[in-house]
Design an enzyme around this catalytic site. Sequence first.
Site, short mmCIF file in Angstrom:
data_model
loop_
_atom_site.label_atom_id
_atom_site.label_comp_id
_atom_site.label_asym_id
_atom_site.label_seq_id
_atom_site.Cartn_x
_atom_site.Cartn_y
_atom_site.Cartn_z
N GLN A 1 -18.12 -6.48 -0.85
CA GLN A 1 -17.21 -7.29 -1.65
C GLN A 1 -16.76 -8.56 -0.95
O GLN A 1 -15.90 -9.28 -1.46
CB GLN A 1 -16.01 -6.47 -2.10
CG GLN A 1 -15.04 -6.06 -1.02
CD GLN A 1 -14.01 -5.06 -1.55
OE1 GLN A 1 -14.34 -3.92 -1.84
NE2 GLN A 1 -12.76 -5.51 -1.67
N GLY B 1 -2.55 -1.71 -6.97
CA GLY B 1 -1.45 -2.65 -7.11
C GLY B 1 -1.76 -3.73 -8.13
O GLY B 1 -2.90 -4.20 -8.23
N HIS C 1 0.83 -1.20 0.00
CA HIS C 1 0.00 0.00 0.00
C HIS C 1 0.87 1.26 0.00
O HIS C 1 0.59 2.22 -0.72
CB HIS C 1 -0.89 0.04 1.25
CG HIS C 1 -1.89 -1.06 1.34
ND1 HIS C 1 -1.83 -2.03 2.32
CD2 HIS C 1 -2.98 -1.34 0.60
CE1 HIS C 1 -2.85 -2.86 2.17
NE2 HIS C 1 -3.57 -2.47 1.13
#
Length: 285
Positions: A63, A149, A39
Amino acid sequence: MSAPILRKLTDLRAATAGWKRAGESIGVVPTMGALHDGHLSLVAAAKAACDRVVVTIFVNPKQFNSPEDLAKYPRTEEADAAKLAPYGVDAIYVPDPDQIYPEGFATTVSVSGLTDVMEGACRPGHFDGVATVVAKLFLQTAADRAYFGEKDYQQMMLVTRMAQDLDIPITVIGCPTVREPSGLAMSSRNMRLSADGLERAGRLYPVMQQVAERLAAGASFGDLAPAAREALGAAGFGDIEYFDLRAADSLRALDRPTESARLLVAAWLDGVRLIDNIAVPQLND
């Protein structure tokens, strides 16, 4: 100096409106917290390219496929703020749940095609939750650039397509996967592995590298996949949900890397679901 923690959309918009009036660019790094060096590499990339940077922390219930998985997800806001302090971000947006999903919320953002395979097939509804919350965060932060990412490669492709399709004026920037010395991709879920589990998890990356090297030398994926799955099983991985060679732009299944390709995997170890992917050198014509 610690960045201000904003919990209300009105406070966030007051800050971003001032930055916009000043002609400053805004970068956003969407996270669910439990921050690690992966992160922080995104934060560093955002800081290098943008005048202002907002890091969002929101554990998105929509999610998660399992209530148990949602409950286990680490929540480390204080530690996260401390890790962000050296980077000089301009705001940490930790929205109260009603700032994302107010009473009566009834809209779902769904992206077809890219979400029909791999993560989408294994985790029904997961990507609808991702697309919905990310669309809201893009709009709430009014960011010019968003940083994701490559470890979550399919997710990165999803949010890029979603922003393009909905005409959200933002550029999605993909950043390289950050790895442990063993090669294990950094993930908040790694915190749930035992010391032995961490050691065994580190065997995933070398298996993927070996397959990629042989694919680049001309071998077919269909011939290589059984032995790779066997090697992962010997390392202690249980259910291997997918181990696929896919086209990098469309996620179409491939047997040889005749175009830009990625090798992607999801597998369970010690009750923790791990995912990873790497680029595969393209075969010369």
